[in-house]
Each structure stands twice: as structure tokens, then as C-alpha cells.
Design a protein around this motif. Structure first.
Motif, mmCIF file in Angstrom:
data_model
loop_
_atom_site.group_PDB
_atom_site.id
_atom_site.type_symbol
_atom_site.label_atom_id
_atom_site.label_comp_id
_atom_site.label_asym_id
_atom_site.label_seq_id
_atom_site.Cartn_x
_atom_site.Cartn_y
_atom_site.Cartn_z
ATOM 1 N N THR A 59 90.686 -13.075 18.202
ATOM 2 C CA THR A 59 89.293 -12.207 17.713
ATOM 3 C C THR A 59 88.172 -12.865 18.498
ATOM 4 O O THR A 59 87.401 -11.784 19.116
ATOM 5 C CB THR A 59 89.082 -12.413 16.466
ATOM 6 N N LEU B 252 85.655 -10.622 21.079
ATOM 7 C CA LEU B 252 84.279 -10.319 20.639
ATOM 8 C C LEU B 252 83.218 -10.978 21.758
ATOM 9 O O LEU B 252 82.411 -10.231 22.274
ATOM 10 C CB LEU B 252 83.922 -10.724 19.223
ATOM 11 N N ALA C 214 84.028 -7.225 24.323
ATOM 12 C CA ALA C 214 83.594 -6.135 23.344
ATOM 13 C C ALA C 214 83.221 -4.928 24.169
ATOM 14 O O ALA C 214 83.502 -3.626 24.100
ATOM 15 C CB ALA C 214 82.793 -6.626 22.312
ATOM 16 N N VAL D 223 84.445 -1.096 23.757
ATOM 17 C CA VAL D 223 83.626 0.086 23.520
ATOM 18 C C VAL D 223 83.491 1.261 24.252
ATOM 19 O O VAL D 223 83.626 2.280 24.019
ATOM 20 C CB VAL D 223 82.498 -0.363 22.843
ATOM 21 N N LEU E 73 86.467 -3.811 14.901
ATOM 22 C CA LEU E 73 87.508 -4.740 15.002
ATOM 23 C C LEU E 73 87.712 -5.147 13.348
ATOM 24 O O LEU E 73 86.915 -5.521 12.562
ATOM 25 C CB LEU E 73 86.814 -6.041 15.543
#
Length: 269
Positions: A228, A232, A236, A240, A253
Motif C-alpha cells: 500500500t 501511494l 498513484a 489514476v 485504494l
């Protein structure tokens, strides 16, 4: 003989007693281990059959073909036409039952055509305790789950596969693309392809265990919790942009992380 050796011995004994088998072959860790054991025990009296449909990622079909060839197994691709069945494409909670019933009915016919006495799938002992409507179809049709019969768990299959040098020993679990959608949402070829493209892109970034759960215009990404932070901090914006380019309006997420059967949570509640 320890417990694991006893289970492996039991599996070999079951295969020898059957004398010939059609393996429903997905190319995953379980079915690859089963196919390897069947080839070792039965040699040419084995046929591997992989279902082909838009609900199965094309990369998985290619990997299954490659692995079956590596093991020296006879291998067939079987077009299922499952998306033409409105009972399936309407995506009810028993969707898996509808699919498995149709697929394994056809596999049972293939056993007769090829002179093989049994059909076996790759379900293991752990699968028996999960929400798997497809297992009901297998029981009704008399399909054998030999790994489960031998008492082999997922962890044991991975361990044995590693010892045997099978590259699938640590292959992440994969399920059909229909599992990415909430029950009751109509499945279409366009939606399935969008999810497939999104997941292939995430894999290209080095993420192995991922799911893109599709909620209309929202993509809910599941990855293991240990992935994770990296996703991020580094990936990310790129993710996106890509997923919005595929047609999603929102990209999220899931803070609970990757887990099997997350779309079944609404049923459990």
C-alpha cells in the motif's frame, strides 16, 4: 512417513487407481501441481483442458498453454460461450454455479470422447470451507477434487511445488474477471476488458497480487497491505491517469487490502 508424505502418497494412489484423467487446467498453482502429479503417475493417459472465455484474462490462457507444453501434457482450449447465457451475464450470487455446471458438463462429455474415466479440478482442502457455489456443480456432476480428497492444503501444495521446481509454486491466486463486479451488475465484454486492462497495467508496475473491483464508474484497487505505502507514494498518479483513461471516473485504494471474495461480503452481512 510424515503427514505431508502420506498425503502425497495418497494422491498418487488415487491417480493410479483411476487410471486416466481429464484435468480442468487453469494454469494456477493447484491445477499445475495436479497436472504434474497426474503426468508422473499416468503419463499419456492425461488430458489438460483450459476454458476459454472473456471472463478469463488472455495472459492466463497463454501461461496455461505454455505450462502444459512444458509438462508434456496433451492440452486443449475449450470455448465456453458462458457470456451468451443471460443467467450468467446478469451476475447473480450463484453465477459461479451456472458457469461451472455448463463447463464441467462439457468436460464430462470430453472424457467419453477421449476414453478417460474421470474429470478432476484443482480444488484443495482449504477451498472446502469457503463460499464457492461452483463446488456444488462439481458434486452434482461427479467431478473429483483429488487434492482435497488427499487432504492437501494450499500451503502444502505450494511447498511441494517448490520442491519439484514448478514455477507456479508462488503464483498469486487468480479468479475469473466476473468476480470483480458486484452481484446484480450486468456483465458486458466492455466491462470485462476494462478490468483486464487495468489489472494488466498494475502488474506491469511490479504489483503481483492485485484486484480491481469495478463499481460502475469507480475502480477499487486491492493490494496486499505491505504494497500500500509504495503504491501511494510512487505509483498513484500514474495509476489514476491510466484507469481514468480506461473510463473510470474515480480511482480508490481499499484500506483493508487484498482479500479473496471481497464481493461476497455483502452476502455475509
Amino acid at each position: 512417513m510424515d503427514e505431508l508424505e502420506a498425503k502425497l502418497h495418497k494422491l498418487k494412489g488415487i491417480l493410479a487407481e483411476i487410471g486416466g484423467i481429464l484435468v480442468a487446467y487453469s494454469g494456477g498453482a493447484d491445477s499445475t501441481f495436479l497436472l504434474k502429479m497426474a503426468m508422473d503417475v499416468l503419463g499419456g493417459k492425461v488430458l489438460a483442458v483450459t476454458a476459454k472465455a472473456p471472463i478469463f484474462p488472455s495472459s492466463e490462457l497463454a501461461a496455461a498453454e505454455k505450462m502444459a507444453h512444458r509438462l508434456g501434457a496433451r492440452h486443449l482450449l475449450l470455448e465456453t460461450g458462458v457470456m451468451d447465457d443471460p443467467r450468467f451475464s446478469s451476475n447473480p450470487p450463484d453465477r459461479c454455479y451456472i458457469c461451472k455446471r455448463a463447463l464441467f458438463s462439457r468436460l464430462k462429455e470430453l472424457t467419453e470422447e477421449h476414453g478417460l474415466p474421470e474429470v478432476a479440478d484443482g480444488s484443495n482442502h482449504d477451498d472446502l470451507g469457503e463460499h464457492r457455489p461452483g463446488l456444488r456443480a462439481l458434486r452434482e456432476l461427479g467431478v473429483r477434487s483429488l487434492l482435497a480428497e488427499a487432504g492437501l492444503t494450499k500451503a502444502e501444495i505450494r511447498s511441494l511445488s517448490r520442491e519439484m521446481g514448478l514455477p507456479t509454486w508462488d503464483k498469486p491466486a487468480q479468479t475469473c474477471l466476473a468476480t470483480r463486479f458486484p452481484y446484480g451488475e450486468q456483465l458486458t465484454l466492455e466491462k470485462l476488458r476494462r478490468v483486464e486492462d487495468a489489472e494488466e497495467f498494475l502488474r506491469s508496475l511490479g504489483l503481483r497480487q492485485i484486484r480491481v473491483r469495478s463499481h460502475d464508474s469507480l475502480a477499487r484497487i486491492e493490494v496486499p497491505r505491505e504494497d500500500t505505502a509504495g503504491l501511494l507514494s510512487k505509483m498513484a498518479p500514474e495509476i489514476v491517469d491510466k484507469l481514468k483513461g480506461l473510463g473510470y471516473t474515480y480511482v480508490t485504494l481499499d484500506l483493508e487490502g487484498y482479500r479473496t471474495g471481497s464481493m461476497d461480503e455483502v452476502i455475509r452481512r
